[in-house]
Design an enzyme around this catalytic site. Structure first.
Site, PDB file in Angstrom:
ATOM      1  N   SER A 229       0.797  -1.225   0.000  1.00  0.00           N
ATOM      2  CA  SER A 229       0.000   0.000   0.000  1.00  0.00           C
ATOM      3  C   SER A 229       0.827   1.272   0.000  1.00  0.00           C
ATOM      4  O   SER A 229       0.271   2.367  -0.131  1.00  0.00           O
ATOM      5  CB  SER A 229      -0.934   0.009   1.219  1.00  0.00           C
ATOM      6  OG  SER A 229      -0.187   0.023   2.417  1.00  0.00           O
TER       7      SER A 229
ATOM      8  N   LYS B  82      -6.344   3.898   8.656  1.00  0.00           N
ATOM      9  CA  LYS B  82      -5.406   4.845   8.053  1.00  0.00           C
ATOM     10  C   LYS B  82      -5.956   6.272   8.087  1.00  0.00           C
ATOM     11  O   LYS B  82      -5.209   7.232   8.315  1.00  0.00           O
ATOM     12  CB  LYS B  82      -5.093   4.417   6.623  1.00  0.00           C
ATOM     13  CG  LYS B  82      -4.323   3.097   6.537  1.00  0.00           C
ATOM     14  CD  LYS B  82      -4.090   2.664   5.112  1.00  0.00           C
ATOM     15  CE  LYS B  82      -3.308   1.353   5.058  1.00  0.00           C
ATOM     16  NZ  LYS B  82      -3.064   0.876   3.688  1.00  0.00           N
TER      17      LYS B  82
END
Length: 852
Positions: A752, A795
């Protein structure tokens, strides 16, 4: 035939008991039963002749052109036939009204059986279409309640042509009398059937002992097949449906054939009953002998001082065995084990093993289930009272309960409960949610920890051939619960191991499969046990270590980390009151401000759940109580105290954790990435330096293989599109790239960070700084496409906590925005992208003037 003749016939059919001849002995019954084969052969000949000649009775109705009318009285589980005298009680208002109308007119009324016995008062379509026209011969009023005792005499069959509802809720009906008009060709068949019926009824009386032979002699004088059939029906024990069939069947031949077949069936059953009775009598004689011997043995044991003889113990086990719903195979197996135990000497080692096994078998519930509480509003209140937030998880649990409630209402046993798997980081409430489900349903709760289990026998049990053998954890949990439908929590299922003793995960495949656990077999128990009523709930921190076959049998419910606001409310509503009670603090004696709780979350914990937060709250309570008790001049009832954030260092010491914050200025080669960890989300600074060299790439910061590949993909994309991005096309050959991720002691991996690595690399090569308030996440392909990632909620929370104002994320993750709290989304500018060029435009600032 006149009414007086009918009365005389009835008296002949029911003679005085003193004049009734005795029932023949069983031997005579057997001889008479031997004639049955001949009767059946004649019956088959008659039936075949009827089929060949296609003979049917033509029934005509009364010659009257207009239908007659009479009160209609529906009968509940009672059928009155013509030529039959019957007495019954009338209590329903509609029936009482019909009876009164009959008494006010000519004493006749229609008696029709009620077809639907579940109805309190039948509708017109729930009444048989053929009734018996009867005459009231006697009427008595019942004392102390509105009911009557009535005696009637059946006259003839009547077809109901119309039913009318009276204002008083009673029924009247128009009817037409049905009379048998046989053709000449059927007289022989009727006469043959009449004789067969008379002989069969005689054998029925002899075989069953119900009645006397004189009744048969009276029936021989009756030449009317219709009257003979009705009189035999009134003296034979027919079911309610068979009686209705005899009343509504308008064909005399069919009535006679059906009655003959019923008599032959009853005669055969009576013969079987006689054989069974003889066998039972022989067994009783044997049991009496055994009982006498056992009583003698019991006296001997009493003289020897034995507390319980082996025979008494075996009999106790046999009594328990006969009370439980075992199938024939398991019943025989257990009976054999009990018989074997009775043969062992008292101190024989095998006797102790067998005794332990039988004690376990009879301590299991075997079909005993607790009653579920399926009040959805109460379940919702229970979940809200025990947990703050987690709305999607609560909704999924309530959906399951709603389906279970509907299946219970429909009495549908085909529904198979799903196996729920709660997946999330430590401390988010997976175990407590399972407890709340059990409490809301009213089921027993059993927790089973699977962490570190490596032996298959822990699940299926050990075979009894081994010394110290025990049943598996599943059967032990059922035994502790005491019911067949507990909630069993399998905690830490992702931490199962395996070694030379087997694979426990493979053993769980049967347990956690709704299609198979109905016939679970434990190696120790060696009996089939039904686990389909058990509600299995499992917990895991990650699904990566769970085998695919086992994961496929479970429905995953993900529990992500809490936001700071959620942690604050959980601490205020649940954790702090709990710690006050556990540490002896009176309610309100020590209060914590929201700023103090928030300070503990930010400076003293680093987790997705609230377990560390609860430990810090307990530490504050202990430290405060210690300081208070050490102050000799402070009475026990001191004034209440309110702790602020500035007071935390006195009780918890210096701050233990520090979250990365965004820089205060735009820096070349420094980009803010976002990462997911088991403790929630975190911000990840990625630094890239470009120096003159030969085009080498150096990676530091303890990066995993996947993250190293992402760095190479990002750099390849930037170099491959150098001209489009405004770079010197020779940069790949003359520039060395060094990529570093701080906190090198912590391993880092995952795809990611691809878009973050590309932005930082382009910044270092172009000299354009990265906007310091921008955070980003997304996997990058070599063609520049941005692919979706996981853990978006964590996140986003990490970006907001670090002070970012803009978050760049994959466009394919837009569906995950619904899981993000509004308090987080409102503080961030969310920018979904699908290509790396979009990220470059959003994240990179212009080249500073001093470097242009």
């Amino acid at each position: 035939m006149t009414e007086q003749d009918q009365a005389n016939t009835l008296s002949e059919l029911n003679p005085d008991p003193e004049e009734t001849s005795s029932v023949p002995e069983p031997e005579e019954a057997k001889v008479l039963l031997s004639d049955q084969d001949q009767i059946q052969d004649d019956y088959k000949d008659i039936e075949q002749e009827m089929k060949q000649e296609d003979l049917q009775l033509q029934l005509t109705e009364t010659a009257s052109t207009t239908a007659e009318r009479a009160p209609l009285l529906p009968l509940y589980e009672l059928v009155v036939l013509p030529a039959m005298s019957s007495s019954f009680e009338v209590a329903r208002p509609g029936s009482v009204e019909a009876l009164k109308q009959a008494m006010d007119s000519d004493l006749t009324l229609l008696l029709a059986p009620q077809l639907d016995l579940t109805a309190e008062w039948p509708a017109p379509d729930q009444i048989a279409p053929v009734a018996c026209l009867a005459k009231v011969t006697e009427l008595l009023e019942v004392k102390n309640r509105p009911a009557y005792r009535v005696k009637v005499e059946g006259l003839s069959r009547a077809r109901l042509t119309g039913i009318q509802i009276q204002a008083e809720a009673g029924y009247t009906a128009t009817y037409q009398i049905l009379k048998d008009q046989p053709e000449a060709a059927t007289n022989l068949e009727q006469e043959a059937l009449r004789r067969h019926l008379t002989d069969a009824f005689r054998q029925y009386i002899i075989a069953t002992g119900r009645g006397s032979v004189e009744v048969v002699n009276s029936l021989r004088q009756i030449k009317s097949g219709e009257k003979l059939t009705d009189l035999i029906c009134s003296n034979v024990d027919l079911s309610y449906s068979d009686q209705i069939d005899q009343l509504t069947e308008v064909s005399l031949l069919k009535r006679m054939l059906k009655l003959l077949q019923k008599l032959q069936t009853e005669i055969a059953i009576a013969g079987m009953e006689h054989d069974i009775e003889e066998k039972v009598k022989q067994k009783l004689d044997q049991y009496q002998r055994e009982y006498y011997l056992r009583e003698q043995l019991k006296v001997i044991h009493d003289e020897l001082g034995d507390e319980e003889s082996s025979e008494e113990e075996s009999q106790r086990y046999l009594d328990q065995l006969n009370k439980l719903p075992f199938d024939a195979k398991d019943h025989d197996y257990l009976e054999k084990e009990i018989r074997r135990l009775a043969k062992y000497p008292p101190n024989f080692p095998e006797a102790a093993v067998a005794r332990s096994y039988l004690d376990l078998v009879f301590e299991l519930p075997w079909g005993k289930c607790s009653r579920d509480k399926l009040n959805l509003s109460a379940c919702r209140k229970q979940l809200d009272r025990d947990h703050y937030g987690l709305q999607k998880i609560k909704e999924r649990i309530l959906e399951y309960l709603a389906v279970m409630k509907r299946q219970k209402q429909l009495h549908d046993d085909s529904y198979k409960a799903p196996i729920l798997c709660l997946v999330g980081p430590p401390g988010v409430g997976k175990t407590s949610i399972a407890q709340s489900i059990a409490l809301a349903l009213g089921r027993s709760y059993i927790r089973m920890s699977l962490g570190g289990v490596k032996d298959e026998a822990e699940i299926r049990g050990h075979r009894r051939t081994y010394i110290g053998a025990m049943p598996g954890r599943i059967i032990q949990a059922i035994k502790r619960a005491g019911t067949d439908n507990p909630l069993i929590l399998m905690d830490e299922i992702d931490k199962l191991g395996s070694d030379y003793r087997g694979d426990p995960a493979s053993a769980l495949l049967e347990v956690l499969d709704p299609e198979q656990n109905r016939s679970f077999r434990d190696h120790y128990l060696e009996l089939t046990y039904d686990l389909s009523q058990v509600l299995f709930v499992t917990t895991a921190n990650t699904t990566e270590t769970i085998p695919d076959a086992l994961l496929d049998r479970m429905e995953l419910i993900e529990l992500s980390g809490y936001t700071e606001e959620e942690k604050t409310e959980i601490a205020r509503l649940h954790l702090w009151p709990k710690q006050q009670k556990q540490n002896g603090l009176a309610p309100g004696e020590l209060r914590l401000s929201k700023s103090a709780i928030k300070g503990m979350i930010e400076d003293y914990t680093r987790e997705a759940g609230v377990r560390q937060l609860e430990q810090q709250l307990a530490r504050i309570a202990r430290r405060w109580l210690l300081k208070k008790e050490e102050q000799s001049d402070a009475p026990a009832t001191a004034k209440k105290t309110l702790l602020q954030r500035r007071d935390l260092t006195r009780y918890l010491g210096k701050s233990r954790y520090h979250y990365d914050q965004v820089d205060t200025a735009d820096i070349v080669g420094l980009a803010n990435g976002l990462a997911w960890t088991v403790n929630g989300g975190d911000m990840l600074n990625i630094e890239v330096s470009a120096v003159k060299g030969s085009g080498k790439l150096q990676l530091t910061g303890q990066l995993g293989d996947v993250m190293q590949e992402s760095a190479k993909v990002a750099l390849s994309y930037v170099r491959g599109h150098a001209a489009e991005l405004g770079l010197d096309t020779s940069c790949s050959e003359k520039t060395d790239i060094h990529i570093h991720v701080p906190e090198g002691a912590i391993p880092k991996d995952g795809p990611s960070a691809g878009i973050t690595l590309a932005v930082a690399s382009l910044s270092a090569l172009s000299g354009r700084p990265v906007k310091h308030q921008v955070a980003m996440t997304g996997e990058l392909t070599i063609r520049g496409r941005v692919l979706p990632i996981g853990g978006l909620k964590e996140k986003m929370i990490a970006a907001q906590r670090a002070g970012a104002k803009m978050v760049i994320f994959p466009k394919q993750n837009e569906a995950d925005l619904d899981d993000i709290p509004a308090s987080v989304k409102d503080k961030l500018q969310l920018c979904p992208i699908s290509d790396a060029r979009e990220a470059f435009e959003l994240a990179l600032a212009a080249v500073p003037a001093d470097r242009s």
